[in-house]
Design a protein around this motif. Sequence first.
Motif, PDB file in Angstrom:
ATOM      1  N   CYS A 485       0.847  -1.186   0.000  1.00 46.61           N
ATOM      2  CA  CYS A 485       0.000   0.000   0.000  1.00 46.61           C
ATOM      3  C   CYS A 485       0.890   1.245   0.000  1.00 46.61           C
ATOM      4  O   CYS A 485       1.985   1.232   0.573  1.00 46.61           O
ATOM      5  CB  CYS A 485      -0.966  -0.001   1.179  1.00 46.61           C
ATOM      6  N   ALA A 515      -3.422   5.880  -0.879  1.00 44.71           N
ATOM      7  CA  ALA A 515      -3.976   6.883   0.035  1.00 44.71           C
ATOM      8  C   ALA A 515      -3.232   8.190  -0.209  1.00 44.71           C
ATOM      9  O   ALA A 515      -2.093   8.209  -0.701  1.00 44.71           O
ATOM     10  CB  ALA A 515      -3.831   6.453   1.485  1.00 44.71           C
ATOM     11  N   GLN A 532     -12.896   6.575  -6.066  1.00 45.04           N
ATOM     12  CA  GLN A 532     -12.976   5.965  -4.738  1.00 45.04           C
ATOM     13  C   GLN A 532     -11.855   4.965  -4.465  1.00 45.04           C
ATOM     14  O   GLN A 532     -11.726   4.469  -3.347  1.00 45.04           O
ATOM     15  CB  GLN A 532     -14.331   5.252  -4.576  1.00 45.04           C
ATOM     16  N   SER A 533     -11.047   4.671  -5.468  1.00 47.51           N
ATOM     17  CA  SER A 533      -9.948   3.733  -5.236  1.00 47.51           C
ATOM     18  C   SER A 533      -8.837   4.368  -4.404  1.00 47.51           C
ATOM     19  O   SER A 533      -7.949   3.658  -3.913  1.00 47.51           O
ATOM     20  CB  SER A 533      -9.369   3.250  -6.576  1.00 47.51           C
ATOM     21  N   THR A 535      -7.933   6.595  -0.984  1.00 48.31           N
ATOM     22  CA  THR A 535      -8.463   7.024   0.316  1.00 48.31           C
ATOM     23  C   THR A 535      -7.774   8.317   0.751  1.00 48.31           C
ATOM     24  O   THR A 535      -6.547   8.429   0.647  1.00 48.31           O
ATOM     25  CB  THR A 535      -8.222   5.947   1.381  1.00 48.31           C
ATOM     26  N   VAL A 536      -8.551   9.283   1.221  1.00 50.10           N
ATOM     27  CA  VAL A 536      -8.012  10.550   1.714  1.00 50.10           C
ATOM     28  C   VAL A 536      -7.889  10.478   3.228  1.00 50.10           C
ATOM     29  O   VAL A 536      -8.874  10.222   3.933  1.00 50.10           O
ATOM     30  CB  VAL A 536      -8.906  11.740   1.295  1.00 50.10           C
ATOM     31  N   THR A 537      -6.672  10.694   3.719  1.00 53.11           N
ATOM     32  CA  THR A 537      -6.421  10.683   5.167  1.00 53.11           C
ATOM     33  C   THR A 537      -5.928  12.063   5.596  1.00 53.11           C
ATOM     34  O   THR A 537      -5.245  12.740   4.834  1.00 53.11           O
ATOM     35  CB  THR A 537      -5.374   9.633   5.547  1.00 53.11           C
ATOM     36  N   SER A 542      -5.911   8.461  11.203  1.00 50.89           N
ATOM     37  CA  SER A 542      -6.670   7.975  10.041  1.00 50.89           C
ATOM     38  C   SER A 542      -5.768   7.243   9.058  1.00 50.89           C
ATOM     39  O   SER A 542      -6.183   6.267   8.414  1.00 50.89           O
ATOM     40  CB  SER A 542      -7.380   9.141   9.353  1.00 50.89           C
ATOM     41  N   TRP A 546      -6.138   3.269   7.944  1.00 57.71           N
ATOM     42  CA  TRP A 546      -6.170   2.818   6.539  1.00 57.71           C
ATOM     43  C   TRP A 546      -5.146   1.718   6.305  1.00 57.71           C
ATOM     44  O   TRP A 546      -5.446   0.697   5.663  1.00 57.71           O
ATOM     45  CB  TRP A 546      -5.897   4.008   5.622  1.00 57.71           C
ATOM     46  N   SER A 549      -6.445  -1.497   7.870  1.00 53.58           N
ATOM     47  CA  SER A 549      -7.592  -2.088   7.167  1.00 53.58           C
ATOM     48  C   SER A 549      -7.172  -2.731   5.850  1.00 53.58           C
ATOM     49  O   SER A 549      -7.673  -3.808   5.487  1.00 53.58           O
ATOM     50  CB  SER A 549      -8.657  -1.022   6.913  1.00 53.58           C
ATOM     51  N   VAL A 550      -6.243  -2.093   5.154  1.00 53.02           N
ATOM     52  CA  VAL A 550      -5.814  -2.639   3.860  1.00 53.02           C
ATOM     53  C   VAL A 550      -4.958  -3.881   4.044  1.00 53.02           C
ATOM     54  O   VAL A 550      -5.164  -4.904   3.365  1.00 53.02           O
ATOM     55  CB  VAL A 550      -5.040  -1.554   3.067  1.00 53.02           C
ATOM     56  N   ARG A 560      -8.852  -2.774  -4.248  1.00 51.78           N
ATOM     57  CA  ARG A 560      -8.541  -1.354  -4.418  1.00 51.78           C
ATOM     58  C   ARG A 560      -7.425  -1.161  -5.441  1.00 51.78           C
ATOM     59  O   ARG A 560      -7.442  -0.194  -6.208  1.00 51.78           O
ATOM     60  CB  ARG A 560      -8.150  -0.756  -3.070  1.00 51.78           C
TER      61      ARG A 560
END
Length: 588
Positions: A485, A515, A532-533, A535-537, A542, A546, A549-550, A560
């Motif tokens: 990620c 992200a 949406q692929s 993620t904004v942190t 946050s 992320w 979770s990933v 994703r």
Amino acid sequence: MNVLISRNSDGRLIAEIVRKWQVGSIAGSSDRKGKNKGGAAAIRRMRACLKNGSLVTITPDGPRGPRRVVQQGVMAIASMADKPVVPVGASCLNFRLKSWDKMFFPLPFGRGVFVCGDPIYPDRKNEKATHQLTESLTRQMTLAEEKRRSSKTAQNFSFIKPVKVVPSRLWYGAASVLSPALPFLLRWRQSKGKELPSRVREKMGFATCSRPSGKVIWFHAASVGEVVSVLPLVESCLTYNPDCHALVTTGTVTAAQLVEKRKNTLKTNNNIIHQFVPFDVPRWGKRFLSYWQPQVAVFTESELWPNLFGLCHAKNLPVILVNGRMSERSLATWSKAPDVIRRMLERCRWVFPRSAQDKAHFSAFGRLNYGPTGDIKMAAPPLPVDEKALLQVKKCTEGRPVFLAASTHEGEEEIILQAAAFARKKIPQLLTVIVPRHPERGNVVAALAGGAPRRSMGALPDSTMPVWVCDTLDELGLFYRVSDCVFIGNSLEEVKGHGGGHNPLEPARLDNALATGPLIQNFTDAFEMLGQSVTVTRSAESLAEWVISVLSDKQVMMARAVAAKEAIAGHSGLLMTLTEKIMALVQA
């Protein structure tokens, strides 16, 4: 606009005069009585100009003088290029000679009238097309004379303000006045490691290698990001015509190192030359252009230099702006000097905006000749990688989840390290790789991470290493391939400077979940495409959530990554369009 003007001495004098009004000239006239007056070459040049979107103007003259008798060549050229002919009549306050051709001189400060007739389209089957054009020209000239005599404004006087060869006399003069001090600035930059001692004179327009024979295309890319985007275009152009050479100029040492490293991976590397771009000083720019004599100049993104653009225009050198970028901030800045930016952009044969928003911003400064809108970074291939280094790093990271923070800036690393510490509470085996945007900051980042090992010092990750600082140049292709990620830097609100994000398409091509922070204005269209692929942190918490979770769910991670990769598929056509436009100008 390009005007057909005789190549005799009087014609060349006229050509030099009208050049100051952005009028290019094509030298030649009809070959007669066994004399070669450049007619055939002029026809080829006019056809090429018309094919490439330029205007060509032909003024009928000769002993038949004022009764406009059009020769067959005009409609023949129009037919070759499949372009219409527009008959134009012109008249102004004048002093007329009693000569065979009834020549007249426009009086100073007088106003004039132009009258345009309906366009006449070429048709090989229509033998009367040339006669129709002759009649229409005579009719437009008569109308122009009548309108000029009847118009009250014809008697008014106004000062004529021709467009200057250089976009801004103020800028031109200021650069010339400051030029004696600039060598001291270069020496200071050299002491700070921002210039290469052996090549610092390139910034003054002096070449440090020989110009190859044949045609040269000049590509200018300011820094690392522009180099990454333009090199696929360079390779595409050289593959299209292997006899050409590419002169790639950059402004920073890091970008220069990237060009030298990347070109060794290209099949066309023997045809690529790198030089540093000269400062925007008229004398230095003239020296640079006189030596390299490129056929086309290709500038990238927001590289807009008034004197260089003016000098290219003075030499009738076509300029193309690719991936043209103008942010809200740049728009506000240039709006304070609208004449300067307008005249620069008017000198571009083609402007290829990066996005619809960039096109709207450019359009605020006048009507331009736009090519297709699109980001060439979307059409770029995956970043290259050293296969030997890839195998080595994969072996060292085997079995460990890898979180990569790519192209980070000052102010962000503290947040990323906090997030990594939070995530390791759930995922103890997590390896966090930080790649600072500027490798020279590697020691600072390593200190923030408690003395983390650095790749530039030869360190490789082991099973216990929590953080690895990779402060090397042009290895993102390697790290994107070993990571699971990726967080894209220069996007958190804590970043020092303006922020704005970095290119998210590079990690998306290499199967990464993505992200970013909230600051993404430099790549708005790319992030919108990824949707949406990504993620904004906004905080360390946050970002850690992320990462957890990933990495905790392989299916989520893969879904994703696939969504990001699919979002950018199908953009390869833009690169070929740009290549064809550039090579058509080179050929012309």
